[in-house]
Design a protein around this motif. Structure first.
Motif, PDB file in Angstrom:
ATOM      1  N   ALA A  59     -22.663  28.885 -27.850  1.00  0.00           N
ATOM      2  CA  ALA A  59     -21.214  28.735 -28.016  1.00  0.00           C
ATOM      3  C   ALA A  59     -20.477  29.104 -26.733  1.00  0.00           C
ATOM      4  O   ALA A  59     -19.555  28.409 -26.301  1.00  0.00           O
ATOM      5  CB  ALA A  59     -20.727  29.601 -29.174  1.00  0.00           C
ATOM      6  N   SER A  60     -20.886  30.207 -26.107  1.00  0.00           N
ATOM      7  CA  SER A  60     -20.240  30.637 -24.873  1.00  0.00           C
ATOM      8  C   SER A  60     -20.468  29.645 -23.745  1.00  0.00           C
ATOM      9  O   SER A  60     -19.542  29.285 -23.011  1.00  0.00           O
ATOM     10  CB  SER A  60     -20.769  32.019 -24.465  1.00  0.00           C
ATOM     11  N   MET A 109     -24.133  20.444 -20.853  1.00  0.00           N
ATOM     12  CA  MET A 109     -23.045  19.982 -21.708  1.00  0.00           C
ATOM     13  C   MET A 109     -22.067  19.116 -20.926  1.00  0.00           C
ATOM     14  O   MET A 109     -21.650  18.044 -21.400  1.00  0.00           O
ATOM     15  CB  MET A 109     -22.311  21.191 -22.302  1.00  0.00           C
ATOM     16  N   ASN A 147     -13.713  34.636 -25.782  1.00  0.00           N
ATOM     17  CA  ASN A 147     -15.114  34.600 -25.371  1.00  0.00           C
ATOM     18  C   ASN A 147     -15.588  35.961 -24.864  1.00  0.00           C
ATOM     19  O   ASN A 147     -16.787  36.219 -24.787  1.00  0.00           O
ATOM     20  CB  ASN A 147     -15.288  33.545 -24.264  1.00  0.00           C
ATOM     21  N   LEU A 192     -16.830  23.272 -21.407  1.00  0.00           N
ATOM     22  CA  LEU A 192     -15.577  22.570 -21.701  1.00  0.00           C
ATOM     23  C   LEU A 192     -14.386  23.285 -21.068  1.00  0.00           C
ATOM     24  O   LEU A 192     -13.472  22.639 -20.544  1.00  0.00           O
ATOM     25  CB  LEU A 192     -15.391  22.450 -23.215  1.00  0.00           C
ATOM     26  N   GLY A 193     -14.396  24.634 -21.116  1.00  0.00           N
ATOM     27  CA  GLY A 193     -13.286  25.388 -20.556  1.00  0.00           C
ATOM     28  C   GLY A 193     -13.108  25.138 -19.065  1.00  0.00           C
ATOM     29  O   GLY A 193     -12.015  24.806 -18.607  1.00  0.00           O
ATOM     30  N   VAL A 205     -21.429  26.378 -23.943  1.00  0.00           N
ATOM     31  CA  VAL A 205     -20.953  25.011 -24.205  1.00  0.00           C
ATOM     32  C   VAL A 205     -19.433  24.946 -24.296  1.00  0.00           C
ATOM     33  O   VAL A 205     -18.794  24.103 -23.658  1.00  0.00           O
ATOM     34  CB  VAL A 205     -21.593  24.461 -25.499  1.00  0.00           C
ATOM     35  N   ILE A 206     -18.844  25.840 -25.101  1.00  0.00           N
ATOM     36  CA  ILE A 206     -17.396  25.740 -25.354  1.00  0.00           C
ATOM     37  C   ILE A 206     -16.591  26.421 -24.246  1.00  0.00           C
ATOM     38  O   ILE A 206     -15.761  25.800 -23.580  1.00  0.00           O
ATOM     39  CB  ILE A 206     -17.047  26.361 -26.725  1.00  0.00           C
ATOM     40  N   ALA A 207     -16.839  27.727 -24.033  1.00  0.00           N
ATOM     41  CA  ALA A 207     -16.012  28.468 -23.076  1.00  0.00           C
ATOM     42  C   ALA A 207     -16.302  28.082 -21.636  1.00  0.00           C
ATOM     43  O   ALA A 207     -15.377  27.812 -20.853  1.00  0.00           O
ATOM     44  CB  ALA A 207     -16.233  29.969 -23.268  1.00  0.00           C
ATOM     45  N   VAL A 244      -9.517  30.279 -25.352  1.00  0.00           N
ATOM     46  CA  VAL A 244     -10.975  30.199 -25.498  1.00  0.00           C
ATOM     47  C   VAL A 244     -11.665  31.205 -24.583  1.00  0.00           C
ATOM     48  O   VAL A 244     -12.585  31.913 -24.995  1.00  0.00           O
ATOM     49  CB  VAL A 244     -11.469  28.770 -25.202  1.00  0.00           C
TER      50      VAL A 244
END
Length: 308
Positions: free
Chosen positions: A221-222, A47, A20, A229-230, A224-226, A16
């Motif tokens: 996306a960057s 997040m 990213n 969560l990352g 929240v996800i990377a 991820v």
């Protein structure tokens, strides 16, 4: 969660973070990097707290835990993200990649001296192989092993900040869930970065109103996800397996970043990239301790068969 599941989780996180890279390169090209990063980290904080609230993991911290959070946010968020965002604009991707590839070695050295965590001989071999693999991968097709620049110094400072933060997170994990620590670190760090952006990039925050849908999609996306969560899952893994073992997986970040750049930016993957990939995989296998655990498992099975 057993060790092998943690290792699989770390590989997923590196994937991820790697893919990213094209998104972050696009975002930093649109506006001031520090201003953009402050909002991205703030979105990540929202997040993380949203996830933790849903699981009932948010609580008040003790004075001692606040000290760890304060130091961690300074090192892992403000120093690391500030210097990496500014440094990458002043140095070549080759130099930055080589410096970032030294992170696992530095983590092992600091862990040895400050936490008294002693990597085994195989783990040291894995750390060295990982660094060699990253070097081969980054240098492939690029002759810009240029002179040391101010950007190189900034990237070194970013790596040092991140490495030292791993040790803080590891020590704090004895009483503080690393996922909760991540949320507080992001919240405090994003405020610090925004204050810096007001001084270094005055008025740049107004650019947010002019950004298009693609910018906001990638930003969310960057963040929240990377980032959210990352980092939350990486810091959790850090508390489970320790800084040296978790840090060695950072070598995979360079590999996946190259793959992401090839897919999204049209960059070329060469034969040396493949060699670097193989060396990195052996580095991760040895450096994480996975090889030793596999050998121990085989030895136990062999002993059971002999006993029968």
């Amino acid at each position: 969660m057993n060790r092998f599941k943690i290792y699989l989780l770390l590989i997923a996180i590196m994937f991820v973070w790697g893919v990213n890279l094209p998104a972050v390169k696009y975002l930093t090209a649109q506006m001031g990097p520090v201003t953009m990063t402050s909002l991205r980290i703030f979105l990540a904080a929202l997040m993380v707290f949203g996830v933790l609230f849903s699981f009932g993991l948010v609580r008040k911290l003790t004075a001692r835990e606040w000290r760890y959070v304060g130091i961690g946010s300074l090192l892992n968020v403000v120093i690391h993200h500030y210097f990496i965002s500014v440094g990458l604009s002043l140095t070549s991707g080759t130099n930055a990649g080589l410096i970032l590839g030294a992170s696992p070695i530095l983590t092992a050295i600091f862990s040895l001296s400050l936490l008294r965590l002693r990597p085994s001989k195989l783990q040291w071999i894995g750390l060295v192989l990982g660094f060699i693999g990253v070097s081969a991968t980054v240098l492939s097709g690029n002759s810009e092993t240029s002179r040391i620049s101010l950007g190189d110094i900034y990237v070194v400072l970013a790596v040092l900040g991140q490495v030292l933060s791993f040790l803080v997170i590891s020590k704090a994990s004895k009483t503080l869930d690393p996922r909760l620590q991540t949320g507080y670190m992001f919240l405090m760090g994003s405020v610090g970065l925004f204050i810096i952006s007001l001084i270094q990039e005055p008025g740049e925050w107004r650019m947010f109103a002019e950004m298009n849908a693609a910018f906001w999609l990638l930003m969310i996306a960057s963040g929240v996800i990377a980032t959210a969560l990352g980092h939350m899952l990486y810091n959790y893994s850090l508390g489970q397996v320790g800084p040296p073992k978790a840090a060695v997986f950072i070598n995979l970040n360079t590999l996946f970043a190259l793959l992401g750049s090839a897919v999204f930016l049209g960059e070329t993957i060469t034969g040396l990239h493949v060699v670097g990939f193989i060396v990195i995989m052996f580095g991760v296998l040895f450096g994480s301790g996975a090889a030793e655990e596999l050998w121990r498992m085989k030895a136990r099975k062999a002993n059971r068969k002999k006993a029968l």
